[in-house]
Write an enzyme that holds these catalytic residues in place. Sequence first.
Site, PDB file in Angstrom:
ATOM      1  N   CYS B 100      76.011-103.270 -21.892  1.00  0.00           N
ATOM      2  CA  CYS B 100      77.430-103.277 -22.295  1.00  0.00           C
ATOM      3  C   CYS B 100      78.267-102.733 -21.142  1.00  0.00           C
ATOM      4  O   CYS B 100      79.340-103.246 -20.813  1.00  0.00           O
ATOM      5  CB  CYS B 100      77.660-102.401 -23.519  1.00  0.00           C
ATOM      6  SG  CYS B 100      76.607-102.763 -24.924  1.00  0.00           S
ATOM      7  N   HIS B 206      87.736 -97.089 -57.769  1.00  0.00           N
ATOM      8  CA  HIS B 206      88.393 -96.506 -56.596  1.00  0.00           C
ATOM      9  C   HIS B 206      89.915 -96.515 -56.660  1.00  0.00           C
ATOM     10  O   HIS B 206      90.563 -95.808 -55.900  1.00  0.00           O
ATOM     11  CB  HIS B 206      87.898 -97.215 -55.336  1.00  0.00           C
ATOM     12  CG  HIS B 206      86.426 -97.011 -55.120  1.00  0.00           C
ATOM     13  ND1 HIS B 206      85.887 -95.788 -54.814  1.00  0.00           N
ATOM     14  CD2 HIS B 206      85.375 -97.868 -55.204  1.00  0.00           C
ATOM     15  CE1 HIS B 206      84.568 -95.897 -54.708  1.00  0.00           C
ATOM     16  NE2 HIS B 206      84.221 -97.145 -54.948  1.00  0.00           N
ATOM     17  N   CYS B 247      77.334-100.737 -53.655  1.00  0.00           N
ATOM     18  CA  CYS B 247      78.317-100.576 -54.728  1.00  0.00           C
ATOM     19  C   CYS B 247      78.246-101.761 -55.696  1.00  0.00           C
ATOM     20  O   CYS B 247      78.292-101.573 -56.913  1.00  0.00           O
ATOM     21  CB  CYS B 247      79.717-100.489 -54.129  1.00  0.00           C
ATOM     22  SG  CYS B 247      80.596 -98.978 -54.525  1.00  0.00           S
TER      23      CYS B 247
END
Lengths: 108, 286
Positions: B100, B206, B247
């Site tokens: 990189c 949420h 989730c």
Amino acid sequence: MAKPKPRVKLPKSAAAGEVITIKTLISHKMESGQRKGKDGKIIPRRIINKFTCEFNGKPVFTCDIEPAISANPYFEFSAKVMESGNFKFAWLDDNGETYSIDRPITVK
Amino acid sequence: MLNKNFTTATIAFAVGSVMAIAGATAEPVNDALVIDGETLITVTKSIEGHPLDEVRSGWLYRTKETRELEADSFQNPGMLYVERGEEIYNTADGKAGKSCASCHNDATASMKGVGASYPKWDADAQRPINIELRINKCRTENMGATPYKFDAADQKALTTYIKHQSLGMPVTVDLSKGKLQNWWERGNKLYYSRTGQLDLSCASCHELNNGKYIRADHLSQGNVNGFPTYRLKQANVVSLHNRFRGCIRDTRAEYPKAFSDDLMALEVYTTWRSSGLSVETPAVRQ
């Protein structure tokens, strides 16, 4: 597992008689020996089983570590320094390896 | 920090006691997150169009011990992955023999702000691109290396390292580029769609119930500013798409593939919802 990498943090210098805080952390999986792998077989135990800290050859802090300790064990403790010298930290692995670090400290 | 099961049992007991007295609500704490002398934005006025008045970092919903772990960059176990990411960043890989760093030089300069402004529009692929996919694109197009598989250890470490360069910078998403607005709308729709046997949407927990307890878990607003996040539960860094899938699985639904159109749309939308909060990567959560 990548090779465990120990890290410590303590001041480079202190006043005589000062109580300093020492923080230590080592990257380690701490495989408890109680888990099964995808093949259904027990993954062999591999943990850091002992941690020691010495100052000028004298023990400062030492502890035995058991499989219940989480990955990447972190220890923080205090030490009173009276003279300049060298802290030596060592972590003993189940596979027989020892990972160690030396850190000098100057007492003004 | 001792036996994992023991810790969980203790927390469950503590929460049970709290609930008996105060009901199933607990306000997020009012505390300042200071990392290496820099104060991060953990509460801010939400972006225009946001259904809530204020956005709050998930950090405010965690226990004192967990908060302290994130506030000390020495103690934060996520920093081990940042260090590993730095090694990867500077190591050549692939047929082109480049790392990189060969093109991007010093990450502390070149990657600063990157983590705060993704996902972006990828004109080549005509879809949104996140940091994981951007790394893979660079690996295949410029390095002649194989793309990382989803959640490969190196992918998580490198993503964590790159996002960490934006620590403290506020999250922004530029929806004006390409068709990002359409993806935002798709993500918005998904956010409010109930799914699974438990018939829950993201918003059920949420948005409508953040601050309350769902069994032993203190529900946050589900902001994404801390990803990849070190989760004590996994004793590992966890990517955003892994968390999405976790989730969704918990609603007892089948979960989409990582980087699928649905989850990319959800990333665009949830990142927009987190606008203005500081990047906390690697955050520490329960």
